[in-house]
Design an enzyme around this catalytic site. Structure first.
Site, PDB file in Angstrom:
ATOM      1  N   ASN A 163      -7.148   7.904 -44.337  1.00  0.00           N
ATOM      2  CA  ASN A 163      -7.049   7.028 -44.049  1.00  0.00           C
ATOM      3  C   ASN A 163      -7.803   5.897 -43.588  1.00  0.00           C
ATOM      4  O   ASN A 163      -8.723   6.388 -44.061  1.00  0.00           O
ATOM      5  CB  ASN A 163      -6.015   7.125 -42.935  1.00  0.00           C
ATOM      6  CG  ASN A 163      -4.799   6.291 -43.032  1.00  0.00           C
ATOM      7  OD1 ASN A 163      -4.912   4.628 -43.545  1.00  0.00           O
ATOM      8  ND2 ASN A 163      -2.977   6.334 -42.632  1.00  0.00           N
ATOM      9  N   HIS A 171     -28.924  16.565 -33.439  1.00  0.00           N
ATOM     10  CA  HIS A 171     -30.300  16.769 -33.649  1.00  0.00           C
ATOM     11  C   HIS A 171     -30.107  17.595 -32.789  1.00  0.00           C
ATOM     12  O   HIS A 171     -29.386  18.472 -32.059  1.00  0.00           O
ATOM     13  CB  HIS A 171     -29.829  15.551 -32.772  1.00  0.00           C
ATOM     14  CG  HIS A 171     -29.810  14.287 -33.430  1.00  0.00           C
ATOM     15  ND1 HIS A 171     -30.112  13.717 -34.023  1.00  0.00           N
ATOM     16  CD2 HIS A 171     -28.758  13.043 -33.475  1.00  0.00           C
ATOM     17  CE1 HIS A 171     -29.634  11.941 -34.723  1.00  0.00           C
ATOM     18  NE2 HIS A 171     -28.857  12.599 -34.351  1.00  0.00           N
ATOM     19  N   GLY A 178      -4.963  12.089 -36.560  1.00  0.00           N
ATOM     20  CA  GLY A 178      -6.299  10.875 -36.522  1.00  0.00           C
ATOM     21  C   GLY A 178      -6.446  10.794 -35.764  1.00  0.00           C
ATOM     22  O   GLY A 178      -6.423  11.822 -34.360  1.00  0.00           O
ATOM     23  N   THR A 225     -15.508  22.417 -33.296  1.00  0.00           N
ATOM     24  CA  THR A 225     -16.683  22.874 -33.006  1.00  0.00           C
ATOM     25  C   THR A 225     -16.829  23.802 -33.723  1.00  0.00           C
ATOM     26  O   THR A 225     -18.248  24.248 -33.444  1.00  0.00           O
ATOM     27  CB  THR A 225     -16.792  23.111 -31.267  1.00  0.00           C
ATOM     28  OG1 THR A 225     -16.053  24.307 -30.788  1.00  0.00           O
ATOM     29  CG2 THR A 225     -16.829  21.270 -30.346  1.00  0.00           C
ATOM     30  N   ARG A 247      -8.276  24.931 -30.538  1.00  0.00           N
ATOM     31  CA  ARG A 247      -8.705  26.015 -30.528  1.00  0.00           C
ATOM     32  C   ARG A 247      -6.773  25.980 -30.754  1.00  0.00           C
ATOM     33  O   ARG A 247      -6.403  25.524 -31.249  1.00  0.00           O
ATOM     34  CB  ARG A 247      -8.053  26.574 -28.795  1.00  0.00           C
ATOM     35  CG  ARG A 247      -9.425  26.429 -27.880  1.00  0.00           C
ATOM     36  CD  ARG A 247      -9.707  27.303 -26.971  1.00  0.00           C
ATOM     37  NE  ARG A 247     -10.797  27.190 -25.974  1.00  0.00           N
ATOM     38  CZ  ARG A 247     -11.348  26.869 -26.148  1.00  0.00           C
ATOM     39  NH1 ARG A 247     -12.799  26.926 -27.189  1.00  0.00           N
ATOM     40  NH2 ARG A 247     -12.375  26.874 -25.493  1.00  0.00           N
TER      41      ARG A 247
END
Length: 183
Positions: free
Chosen positions: A85, A115, A142, A165, A180
């Site tokens: 989208n 980084h 979204g 993550t 989670r």
């Protein structure tokens, strides 16, 4: 023989994105993004052709609604019948593989760019990356953010606004920041 900055980038090593070769490729990518993001009047087949000329691979039936943003484009592979989208951002210093039959909501961000945590190394301008892999039939809600190095298994769902993550198992539903597995 020493590796070029591009070779370092593509192998996940620390590299300088400010090198002339990568700057030239980013400039060419900006021109492509301008063409793509101004293609809303074109038929979906013509937009698909623009994707095919720029991405590593793009399956049949892929739809990416402009505006769309990426670093290079040549590190992106998208499987057949995937829908992305409006306002997606893919930082593709390393491969981003998106499977077939995926649904990617508006404003999703997928990052391979990273980084150094060490302040002194970061001050030198060095950066690196880790690839991202998204399986088949995945739904990214979204505003989801997928961080460098993450693999999302087939048939998984990432809730809207979630920050992923770590890897997501096949078939799992993940939500939150950090994301989670739900219940």
């Amino acid at each position: 023989m020493a590796l070029s900055e591009k070779q370092k980038m593509l192998t996940g090593q620390l590299y300088h994105a400010s090198c002339p070769q990568l700057q030239k490729e980013q400039a060419a990518n900006k021109q492509w993004m301008h063409r793509y993001n101004n293609s809303v009047e074109l038929l979906s087949q013509a937009r698909h052709g623009l994707l095919a000329e720029h991405f590593a691979s793009v399956g049949e039936g892929v739809v990416i609604r402009p505006p769309f943003y990426c670093d290079y484009g040549y590190n992106i592979s998208v499987g057949a019948n995937t829908f992305i989208n409006f306002n997606c951002v893919i930082l593709d210093v390393l491969p981003v593989r998106i499977g077939a039959d995926c649904q990617i909501g508006p404003a999703v961000q997928i990052y391979t760019a990273d980084h150094p945590l060490d302040l002194e190394v970061r001050r030198t301008g060095l950066e690196s990356g880790r690839p991202v892999s998204i399986g088949n039939n995945v739904w990214l809600g979204g505003g989801a953010i997928i961080l460098p190095g993450v693999t999302i298994g087939d048939n998984a769902v990432v809730g809207a606004g979630s920050v992923v993550t770590r890897d997501v198992p096949a078939g799992a539903v993940v939500v939150g920041n950090p994301a989670r597995v739900k219940g």
